[in-house]
Design a protein around this motif. Structure first.
Motif, PDB file in Angstrom:
ATOM      1  N   ASN A  68       0.961  -1.271  -0.094  1.00  0.00           N
ATOM      2  CA  ASN A  68       0.064   0.283   0.011  1.00  0.00           C
ATOM      3  C   ASN A  68       0.710   1.314   0.102  1.00  0.00           C
ATOM      4  OD1 ASN A  68      -2.828  -0.872   0.368  1.00  0.00           O
ATOM      5  ND2 ASN A  68      -2.009  -2.272   1.661  1.00  0.00           N
ATOM      6  N   PHE A  69       2.338   0.991   0.133  1.00  0.00           N
ATOM      7  CA  PHE A  69       2.979   2.160   0.123  1.00  0.00           C
ATOM      8  C   PHE A  69       3.583   2.392  -1.453  1.00  0.00           C
ATOM      9  CE2 PHE A  69       3.246   1.275   4.529  1.00  0.00           C
ATOM     10  CZ  PHE A  69       3.170   2.507   5.214  1.00  0.00           C
ATOM     11  N   ASP A  70       3.871   3.662  -1.638  1.00  0.00           N
ATOM     12  CA  ASP A  70       4.418   4.053  -3.159  1.00  0.00           C
ATOM     13  C   ASP A  70       5.932   3.525  -3.193  1.00  0.00           C
ATOM     14  OD1 ASP A  70       5.631   4.820  -5.538  1.00  0.00           O
ATOM     15  OD2 ASP A  70       4.624   6.869  -5.284  1.00  0.00           O
ATOM     16  N   TYR A  71       6.283   2.459  -4.137  1.00  0.00           N
ATOM     17  CA  TYR A  71       7.679   1.812  -3.920  1.00  0.00           C
ATOM     18  C   TYR A  71       8.501   3.114  -4.488  1.00  0.00           C
ATOM     19  CZ  TYR A  71       7.194   1.057  -8.777  1.00  0.00           C
ATOM     20  OH  TYR A  71       7.056   1.081 -10.225  1.00  0.00           O
ATOM     21  N   HIS A  72       8.297   4.115  -5.308  1.00  0.00           N
ATOM     22  CA  HIS A  72       9.056   4.987  -5.846  1.00  0.00           C
ATOM     23  C   HIS A  72       9.600   5.920  -4.365  1.00  0.00           C
ATOM     24  CE1 HIS A  72       6.794   4.393  -9.244  1.00  0.00           C
ATOM     25  NE2 HIS A  72       7.983   4.390  -9.807  1.00  0.00           N
ATOM     26  N   ALA A  96      11.759   3.785  -2.468  1.00  0.00           N
ATOM     27  CA  ALA A  96      13.297   3.682  -3.066  1.00  0.00           C
ATOM     28  C   ALA A  96      14.026   4.824  -2.662  1.00  0.00           C
ATOM     29  CB  ALA A  96      12.986   3.596  -4.492  1.00  0.00           C
ATOM     30  N   LYS A  97      13.280   5.961  -2.583  1.00  0.00           N
ATOM     31  CA  LYS A  97      14.282   6.992  -2.392  1.00  0.00           C
ATOM     32  C   LYS A  97      14.899   7.095  -0.943  1.00  0.00           C
ATOM     33  CE  LYS A  97      11.735   9.927  -5.618  1.00  0.00           C
ATOM     34  NZ  LYS A  97      10.674  10.927  -5.797  1.00  0.00           N
ATOM     35  N   LEU A  98      14.124   6.330  -0.032  1.00  0.00           N
ATOM     36  CA  LEU A  98      14.685   6.514   1.263  1.00  0.00           C
ATOM     37  C   LEU A  98      15.896   5.596   1.421  1.00  0.00           C
ATOM     38  CD1 LEU A  98      11.118   6.185   3.139  1.00  0.00           C
ATOM     39  CD2 LEU A  98      12.721   8.291   2.634  1.00  0.00           C
ATOM     40  N   TRP A  99      16.597   5.160   0.411  1.00  0.00           N
ATOM     41  CA  TRP A  99      17.756   4.328   0.500  1.00  0.00           C
ATOM     42  C   TRP A  99      18.817   4.569   1.523  1.00  0.00           C
ATOM     43  CZ3 TRP A  99      22.678   5.621  -0.603  1.00  0.00           C
ATOM     44  CH2 TRP A  99      22.961   6.714  -1.388  1.00  0.00           C
ATOM     45  N   LYS A 100      19.061   5.931   1.773  1.00  0.00           N
ATOM     46  CA  LYS A 100      19.965   6.324   2.727  1.00  0.00           C
ATOM     47  C   LYS A 100      19.582   6.048   4.228  1.00  0.00           C
ATOM     48  CE  LYS A 100      21.462  10.242  -0.056  1.00  0.00           C
ATOM     49  NZ  LYS A 100      21.541  11.489  -0.350  1.00  0.00           N
ATOM     50  N   LEU A 101      18.437   5.613   4.466  1.00  0.00           N
ATOM     51  CA  LEU A 101      17.902   5.184   5.684  1.00  0.00           C
ATOM     52  C   LEU A 101      17.894   3.772   5.873  1.00  0.00           C
ATOM     53  CD1 LEU A 101      14.665   7.433   6.226  1.00  0.00           C
ATOM     54  CD2 LEU A 101      16.949   7.667   7.059  1.00  0.00           C
ATOM     55  N   TYR A 102      17.504   2.831   5.094  1.00  0.00           N
ATOM     56  CA  TYR A 102      17.606   1.373   5.128  1.00  0.00           C
ATOM     57  C   TYR A 102      18.933   0.703   4.875  1.00  0.00           C
ATOM     58  CZ  TYR A 102      15.386   1.868   0.577  1.00  0.00           C
ATOM     59  OH  TYR A 102      15.280   1.957  -0.887  1.00  0.00           O
ATOM     60  N   LEU A 121      15.665  -2.249  -3.844  1.00  0.00           N
ATOM     61  CA  LEU A 121      14.958  -1.104  -4.049  1.00  0.00           C
ATOM     62  C   LEU A 121      16.052  -0.018  -4.286  1.00  0.00           C
ATOM     63  CD1 LEU A 121      12.557  -1.160  -0.742  1.00  0.00           C
ATOM     64  CD2 LEU A 121      11.820  -0.798  -2.995  1.00  0.00           C
ATOM     65  N   SER A 122      17.201   0.210  -3.610  1.00  0.00           N
ATOM     66  CA  SER A 122      18.112   0.897  -4.002  1.00  0.00           C
ATOM     67  C   SER A 122      18.868   0.853  -5.290  1.00  0.00           C
ATOM     68  CB  SER A 122      19.572   0.600  -2.674  1.00  0.00           C
ATOM     69  OG  SER A 122      20.133  -0.553  -2.828  1.00  0.00           O
ATOM     70  N   PHE A 123      18.842  -0.529  -5.817  1.00  0.00           N
ATOM     71  CA  PHE A 123      19.389  -0.446  -7.312  1.00  0.00           C
ATOM     72  C   PHE A 123      18.405  -0.356  -8.224  1.00  0.00           C
ATOM     73  CE2 PHE A 123      21.264  -3.355 -10.664  1.00  0.00           C
ATOM     74  CZ  PHE A 123      22.414  -2.762 -10.637  1.00  0.00           C
ATOM     75  N   ALA A 124      17.063  -0.614  -7.904  1.00  0.00           N
ATOM     76  CA  ALA A 124      16.223  -0.010  -8.795  1.00  0.00           C
ATOM     77  C   ALA A 124      16.199   1.545  -8.952  1.00  0.00           C
ATOM     78  CB  ALA A 124      14.862  -0.760  -8.223  1.00  0.00           C
TER      79      ALA A 124
END
Length: 204
Positions: A58-62, A65-71, A119-122
């Motif tokens: 239910n979350f926007d994967y875009h 993906a932009k939160l890669w600096k966190l996870y 996610l980060s590579f995408a």
């Protein structure tokens, strides 16, 4: 939520639970030193996993993906943690790739790193888009893909390291990697495989 995808996930999970339950109730249970708890943990893990998948869908994967600096730093930190306090889940597995959790549960950080890497590579691929075949972009993508492979290799889990490599190559190909690079890589890979097999992969 993709209903067919959800159906297949539930079906495969059910088959896995059935297989474990059958094993627990077979004459192999005593030999493998497993009990009913193994099947119950699998049921709980499947329910948690499928529930998490529905919630995350239910979350926007875009945005995710932009939160890669966190996870990404968190997932890498957890993998590095196994170098110091990692544990074996079975005597037949020599790599200490699991972390101990409360209530006798264990967690393998490389599984979280898989999701974070995808996610980060995408996101990285989406940033270069049509310029993916430029040498500099390709080098940076290869460094991105090599990082988890090397990290997990030094952790001692070459099976999982190969999975990361396969994910990297599949995503790179799907993103539009030029055939000239693919053709050029074939003889290089053919020459590298026996060297990697002999000198880099662990015995198991």
């Amino acid at each position: 939520v993709d209903k067919w995808l959800l159906f297949f996930c539930v079906s495969i999970s059910a088959i896995g639970i059935l297989c474990q339950y059958s094993l627990v109730n077979s004459n192999q249970a005593a030999i493998l030193d497993i009990g009913t708890r193994v099947a119950l943990v699998q049921v709980l893990a499947s329910l948690l996993g499928i529930s998490a998948a529905i919630i995350l869908s239910n979350f926007d994967y875009h945005f995710m993906a932009k939160l890669w600096k966190l996870y990404m730093p968190v997932s890498v930190f957890l993998v590095i943690l196994t170098f110091f306090i990692g544990m074996q889940v079975d005597e037949s597995i020599d790599d200490k790739a699991w972390l101990r959790l409360p209530f006798g549960l264990t967690f393998q950080p490389s599984e979280l790193l898989k999701i974070c890497f995808i996610l980060s590579f995408a996101y990285h691929l989406s940033k270069v888009k049509d310029e993916i075949n430029k040498p500099l972009n390709l080098v940076l993508l290869c460094i991105h893909g090599a990082f988890p492979v090397i990290l997990i290799h030094f952790q001692g889990d070459d099976g999982t390291a190969l999975i990361f490599g396969f994910i990297f190559l599949t995503m790179l190909f799907a993103a539009g990697l030029s055939w000239k690079y693919i053709v050029a890589a074939i003889p290089v890979a053919a020459a590298a495989i026996p060297v990697v097999w002999q000198y880099f992969l662990t015995e198991d």
